[in-house]
Design an enzyme around this catalytic site. Structure first.
Site, PDB file in Angstrom:
ATOM      1  CD  GLU A   1     -33.705 -27.634  14.435  1.00 55.56           C
ATOM      2  OE1 GLU A   1     -34.100 -28.706  13.961  1.00 55.56           O
ATOM      3  OE2 GLU A   1     -32.947 -27.572  15.402  1.00 55.56           O
TER       4      GLU A   1
ATOM      5  CB  CYS B   1     -36.889 -20.402  21.735  1.00 57.50           C
ATOM      6  SG  CYS B   1     -35.098 -20.453  21.542  1.00 57.50           S
TER       7      CYS B   1
ATOM      8  CB  CYS C   1     -23.596 -19.640  15.591  1.00 56.80           C
ATOM      9  SG  CYS C   1     -22.903 -18.342  16.650  1.00 56.80           S
TER      10      CYS C   1
ATOM     11  CB  CYS D   1     -19.823 -21.858  22.162  1.00 55.52           C
ATOM     12  SG  CYS D   1     -19.960 -20.060  22.161  1.00 55.52           S
TER      13      CYS D   1
ATOM     14  CB  CYS E   1     -23.048 -24.402  21.039  1.00 53.39           C
ATOM     15  SG  CYS E   1     -24.451 -23.795  20.086  1.00 53.39           S
TER      16      CYS E   1
ATOM     17  N   GLY F   1     -27.825 -19.134  16.306  1.00 55.62           N
ATOM     18  CA  GLY F   1     -27.143 -17.890  15.960  1.00 55.62           C
ATOM     19  C   GLY F   1     -26.883 -16.962  17.125  1.00 55.62           C
TER      20      GLY F   1
ATOM     21  CB  SER G   1     -29.583 -15.289  24.752  1.00 55.05           C
ATOM     22  OG  SER G   1     -28.502 -16.038  25.247  1.00 55.05           O
TER      23      SER G   1
ATOM     24  CB  SER H   1     -23.850 -17.279  26.913  1.00 54.09           C
ATOM     25  OG  SER H   1     -25.152 -17.395  26.422  1.00 54.09           O
TER      26      SER H   1
ATOM     27  CB  CYS I   1     -30.493 -24.716  25.790  1.00 54.92           C
ATOM     28  SG  CYS I   1     -31.750 -23.880  26.663  1.00 54.92           S
TER      29      CYS I   1
HETATM   30  N1  SAH Z   1     -25.836 -17.181  20.685  1.00 57.14           N
HETATM   31  C1  SAH Z   1     -26.540 -16.796  21.822  1.00 57.14           C
HETATM   32  C2  SAH Z   1     -27.969 -17.322  21.869  1.00 57.14           C
HETATM   33  C3  SAH Z   1     -28.222 -18.734  21.416  1.00 57.14           C
HETATM   34  S1  SAH Z   1     -27.703 -20.033  22.435  1.00 57.14           S
HETATM   35  C4  SAH Z   1     -25.787 -17.163  23.090  1.00 57.14           C
HETATM   36  O1  SAH Z   1     -24.832 -17.905  22.997  1.00 57.14           O
HETATM   37  O2  SAH Z   1     -26.153 -16.671  24.151  1.00 57.14           O
HETATM   38  C5  SAH Z   1     -28.840 -20.011  23.814  1.00 57.14           C
HETATM   39  C6  SAH Z   1     -28.237 -20.569  25.097  1.00 57.14           C
HETATM   40  O3  SAH Z   1     -28.018 -21.999  25.004  1.00 57.14           O
HETATM   41  C7  SAH Z   1     -26.860 -19.970  25.409  1.00 57.14           C
HETATM   42  O4  SAH Z   1     -26.737 -19.657  26.770  1.00 57.14           O
HETATM   43  C8  SAH Z   1     -25.953 -21.116  25.040  1.00 57.14           C
HETATM   44  O5  SAH Z   1     -24.702 -21.000  25.639  1.00 57.14           O
HETATM   45  C9  SAH Z   1     -26.736 -22.297  25.513  1.00 57.14           C
HETATM   46  N2  SAH Z   1     -26.249 -23.572  24.966  1.00 57.14           N
HETATM   47  C10 SAH Z   1     -25.555 -23.775  23.824  1.00 57.14           C
HETATM   48  N3  SAH Z   1     -25.291 -25.089  23.663  1.00 57.14           N
HETATM   49  C11 SAH Z   1     -25.820 -25.732  24.731  1.00 57.14           C
HETATM   50  C12 SAH Z   1     -25.907 -27.107  25.117  1.00 57.14           C
HETATM   51  N4  SAH Z   1     -25.408 -28.066  24.355  1.00 57.14           N
HETATM   52  N5  SAH Z   1     -26.556 -27.403  26.258  1.00 57.14           N
HETATM   53  C13 SAH Z   1     -27.120 -26.425  27.016  1.00 57.14           C
HETATM   54  N6  SAH Z   1     -27.080 -25.131  26.688  1.00 57.14           N
HETATM   55  C14 SAH Z   1     -26.442 -24.767  25.562  1.00 57.14           C
HETATM   56 FE1  SF4 Z   2     -23.199 -19.329  18.718  1.00 51.10          FE
HETATM   57 FE2  SF4 Z   2     -24.520 -19.063  21.050  1.00 51.10          FE
HETATM   58 FE3  SF4 Z   2     -23.910 -21.504  20.070  1.00 51.10          FE
HETATM   59 FE4  SF4 Z   2     -21.968 -19.919  20.977  1.00 51.10          FE
HETATM   60  S1  SF4 Z   2     -23.662 -20.799  22.192  1.00 51.10           S
HETATM   61  S2  SF4 Z   2     -21.913 -21.106  19.073  1.00 51.10           S
HETATM   62  S3  SF4 Z   2     -22.681 -17.908  20.355  1.00 51.10           S
HETATM   63  S4  SF4 Z   2     -25.293 -20.021  19.162  1.00 51.10           S
END
Ligand code: SAH
Ligand code: SF4
Length: 387
Positions: free
Chosen positions: A93, A106, A113, A117, A120, A189, A221, A243, A363
């Protein structure tokens, strides 16, 4: 060379090599770069200043192809999201966020990924593969040319726009000259887990003969892959967002499992090293606000202490929910209290506006279609693939 190559896979140096391999002068590379990226062309017939013989070679040896668009959604706030096919049932996406002073794209760097986390949606999908350079830069290539032609069409349709344009502010005008002013690698990712392809794509974003974006307007990021942060600093220092999400290792191990490999002390030391080359004089720390998990005033105070010698800004991201996430978004009151503690300590702090959540484009809501190769669901959640 006997197979057809996708020219979107090459940055300037790669195109020079390609031209040499097919017996063409290196300056041809720059012509190609401009036709492809500045003018968004994919048909060699339209590249009018290329010699006929060169064009014939290109027809038989090369193609220009970005991932195919499967669907296109527009949210009430104007945010757009596209689902792009990346083969074998996988899809990624990409999101476009138009604002008054900037228009941000974006983009994704991987199909899924591996870092898992806990909050996410992408992480929950598992991991299939890294995107190629063509698939990463192809997102910008396609969005840029599509949005440009849509804008041209719209302005042709409404003549009175010309009159209105004279009245727009300079700031607005700057944003409107380019359909995309900023690129963030915050889609699906972990960009630094696909380092080489991401850096080649970054080269193209910065190249004046391609997109000519300044380093400050391109943001990577990362969840904190320390050795790759150092390599990025050496090879292609663009703006960096990290992050963080937790003020101590115990909580961060739970939320961001890569922390077990690169704990906070190492991560913050890497941030300080990064600043020596960064185009900005601060690191942006992202912090997802999870109700009752990481959002208390005590957490905020611990955070202030943690980052006290790292020049930084905070971006608080209200949690965006998805099915079975197990988390709730922090209340407005907790977010404000948390922000106040950081601000009182002198840390510039913004709360990210939730954009496009009615189309699951906010996000952490990006899921695409990921055929999970790590078989995380079968193994049970909580595992961390090695990177
Ligand atoms: N993998 C990278 C970039 C992609 S995620 C990273 O983790 O930084 C982009 C941002 O969205 C990151 O800060 C991530 O922690 C945040 N994010 C992930 N899941 C989320 C959610 N459910 N609600 C709000 N932010 C989230
Ligand atoms: Fe991957 Fe970023 Fe999501 Fe963590 S927050 S699972 S590093 S995409």
């Amino acid at each position: 060379m006997n197979s057809v190559v996708n020219l979107l896979d090459y940055d300037s140096a790669g195109l020079v090599r390609f031209c040499e391999e097919i017996g063409e002068k290196p300056y041809r590379a720059k012509q190609l770069l401009r036709w492809i990226h500045q003018f968004g062309k994919s048909d060699f017939a339209e590249m009018s200043d290329l010699a006929k013989l060169f064009r014939e070679k290109l027809y038989s040896l090369a193609t220009i192809r970005s991932p195919e668009v499967m669907s296109d959604y527009t949210a009430q706030d104007g945010t757009r999201k596209w689902l792009l096919a990346t083969g074998q049932g996988n899809a990624i996406e990409m999101v476009y966020i138009p604002e008054v002073a900037r228009n941000t794209l974006c983009i994704s760097s991987q199909v899924g990924c591996a870092l898992n986390c806990s909050f996410c949606a992408t992480g929950k999908q598992g991991f299939n593969r890294n995107l190629t350079v063509a698939e990463i830069i192809g997102q910008l290539w396609w969005a840029n040319k599509t949005l440009k032609s849509q804008r041209q069409l719209a302005s042709k349709q409404s003549n009175h726009e010309l009159i209105n344009e004279a009245e727009t502010s300079t700031e607005h005008k700057q944003a409107s000259d380019r359909v995309i002013t900023n690129v963030v690698l915050m889609g699906m990712g972990e960009p630094l887990a696909n380092f080489d392809n991401v850096v080649t794509a970054l080269d193209l974003m910065l190249d004046d003969s391609a997109y000519g974006l300044s380093r400050r307007r391109v943001t990577v990021s990362t969840s904190g892959i320390v050795p790759a942060m150092d390599r990025l600093r050496e090879q292609c220092p663009v703006a960096l967002a990290v992050s963080l999400h937790a003020p101590n290792d115990d909580l961060r191990n739970e939320l961001v499992p890569i922390n077990k490999k690169y704990p906070l002390a190492e991560l913050l030391a890497a941030c300080k090293r990064y600043l020596q080359a960064s185009p900005r004089d601060f690191i942006t720390f992202e912090y997802v606000m999870l109700d009752q998990v990481n959002d208390t005033v005590q957490h905020a105070r611990q955070l202030v202490e943690l980052v006290k010698d790292v020049p930084c800004k905070f971006n608080l991201i209200p949690f965006n929910s998805f099915a079975d996430s197990g988390y709730k978004r922090s209340t407005k009151e907790s977010i404000h209290n948390f922000r106040d503690v950081l601000m009182q300590a002198g840390l510039v702090t913004t709360v990210r506006k939730t954009r496009g959540d009615d189309i699951a484009a906010a996000c952490g809501q990006l899921a695409g279609n990921v055929l999970d190769k790590t078989r995380r669901v079968q193994r049970g959640a909580g595992g961390m693939a090695s990177v």
